[in-house]
Motif scaffolding. Sequence first.
Motif, PDB file in Angstrom:
ATOM      1  N   MET A   1       0.842  -1.173   0.000  1.00  0.00           N
ATOM      2  CA  MET A   1       0.000   0.000   0.000  1.00  0.00           C
ATOM      3  C   MET A   1       0.891   1.241   0.000  1.00  0.00           C
ATOM      4  O   MET A   1       1.762   1.382   0.848  1.00  0.00           O
ATOM      5  CB  MET A   1      -0.889   0.005   1.254  1.00  0.00           C
ATOM      6  CG  MET A   1      -1.634   1.299   1.413  1.00  0.00           C
ATOM      7  SD  MET A   1      -2.564   1.522   2.950  1.00  0.00           S
ATOM      8  CE  MET A   1      -3.318  -0.019   3.227  1.00  0.00           C
ATOM      9  N   VAL A   2       0.672   2.135  -0.926  1.00  0.00           N
ATOM     10  CA  VAL A   2       1.428   3.383  -1.005  1.00  0.00           C
ATOM     11  C   VAL A   2       0.780   4.408  -0.082  1.00  0.00           C
ATOM     12  O   VAL A   2      -0.425   4.635  -0.126  1.00  0.00           O
ATOM     13  CB  VAL A   2       1.474   3.909  -2.455  1.00  0.00           C
ATOM     14  CG1 VAL A   2       2.168   5.249  -2.520  1.00  0.00           C
ATOM     15  CG2 VAL A   2       2.172   2.909  -3.361  1.00  0.00           C
ATOM     16  N   ALA A  52      -1.609   6.876  -4.352  1.00  0.00           N
ATOM     17  CA  ALA A  52      -1.558   6.589  -2.915  1.00  0.00           C
ATOM     18  C   ALA A  52      -2.906   6.069  -2.444  1.00  0.00           C
ATOM     19  O   ALA A  52      -3.955   6.487  -2.921  1.00  0.00           O
ATOM     20  CB  ALA A  52      -1.174   7.843  -2.137  1.00  0.00           C
ATOM     21  N   GLU A  53      -2.856   5.144  -1.501  1.00  0.00           N
ATOM     22  CA  GLU A  53      -4.072   4.544  -0.960  1.00  0.00           C
ATOM     23  C   GLU A  53      -4.408   5.073   0.427  1.00  0.00           C
ATOM     24  O   GLU A  53      -5.502   4.835   0.932  1.00  0.00           O
ATOM     25  CB  GLU A  53      -3.902   3.026  -0.893  1.00  0.00           C
ATOM     26  CG  GLU A  53      -3.658   2.408  -2.265  1.00  0.00           C
ATOM     27  CD  GLU A  53      -3.291   0.948  -2.154  1.00  0.00           C
ATOM     28  OE1 GLU A  53      -4.166   0.163  -1.747  1.00  0.00           O
ATOM     29  OE2 GLU A  53      -2.137   0.617  -2.454  1.00  0.00           O
ATOM     30  N   LEU A  54      -3.457   5.766   1.037  1.00  0.00           N
ATOM     31  CA  LEU A  54      -3.656   6.287   2.389  1.00  0.00           C
ATOM     32  C   LEU A  54      -2.902   7.599   2.522  1.00  0.00           C
ATOM     33  O   LEU A  54      -1.797   7.737   1.994  1.00  0.00           O
ATOM     34  CB  LEU A  54      -3.137   5.277   3.422  1.00  0.00           C
ATOM     35  CG  LEU A  54      -3.282   5.629   4.896  1.00  0.00           C
ATOM     36  CD1 LEU A  54      -4.749   5.650   5.303  1.00  0.00           C
ATOM     37  CD2 LEU A  54      -2.524   4.628   5.761  1.00  0.00           C
ATOM     38  N   ILE A  55      -3.505   8.555   3.223  1.00  0.00           N
ATOM     39  CA  ILE A  55      -2.864   9.837   3.506  1.00  0.00           C
ATOM     40  C   ILE A  55      -2.748   9.954   5.019  1.00  0.00           C
ATOM     41  O   ILE A  55      -3.721   9.727   5.748  1.00  0.00           O
ATOM     42  CB  ILE A  55      -3.701  11.019   2.977  1.00  0.00           C
ATOM     43  CG1 ILE A  55      -3.964  10.861   1.489  1.00  0.00           C
ATOM     44  CG2 ILE A  55      -2.998  12.343   3.265  1.00  0.00           C
ATOM     45  CD1 ILE A  55      -5.035  11.795   0.969  1.00  0.00           C
ATOM     46  N   VAL A  56      -1.555  10.327   5.485  1.00  0.00           N
ATOM     47  CA  VAL A  56      -1.311  10.515   6.907  1.00  0.00           C
ATOM     48  C   VAL A  56      -0.872  11.959   7.108  1.00  0.00           C
ATOM     49  O   VAL A  56       0.048  12.426   6.438  1.00  0.00           O
ATOM     50  CB  VAL A  56      -0.201   9.564   7.412  1.00  0.00           C
ATOM     51  CG1 VAL A  56       0.093   9.809   8.875  1.00  0.00           C
ATOM     52  CG2 VAL A  56      -0.585   8.122   7.176  1.00  0.00           C
ATOM     53  N   VAL A  57      -1.541  12.659   8.022  1.00  0.00           N
ATOM     54  CA  VAL A  57      -1.188  14.044   8.328  1.00  0.00           C
ATOM     55  C   VAL A  57      -0.547  14.075   9.704  1.00  0.00           C
ATOM     56  O   VAL A  57      -1.129  13.576  10.677  1.00  0.00           O
ATOM     57  CB  VAL A  57      -2.431  14.960   8.296  1.00  0.00           C
ATOM     58  CG1 VAL A  57      -2.055  16.393   8.640  1.00  0.00           C
ATOM     59  CG2 VAL A  57      -3.110  14.900   6.933  1.00  0.00           C
TER      60      VAL A  57
END
Length: 77
Positions: A1-2, A52-57
Amino acid sequence: MVIISVDLGKARTGLAISDKTGFLASPLCMIEEKSPTKLLSKVADAVIDNKAELIVVGLPKNMDGSEGDSAKNAREF
């Protein structure tokens, strides 16, 4: 997963991207944008371009563990 991670700043925002295994991350780019709307659009473009499959802030905290203005901005983003 990117995964793309976002490090929000007042003048510049950094993006990093993981490999497909999610094990290693590398710098992707720096965005110089103060407008929240334009910044969100540029981050969305990077997410789409890199599949991307997920974004993290990132959630910055003060030294005592409390949340200040930067954390509030990150939550709103």
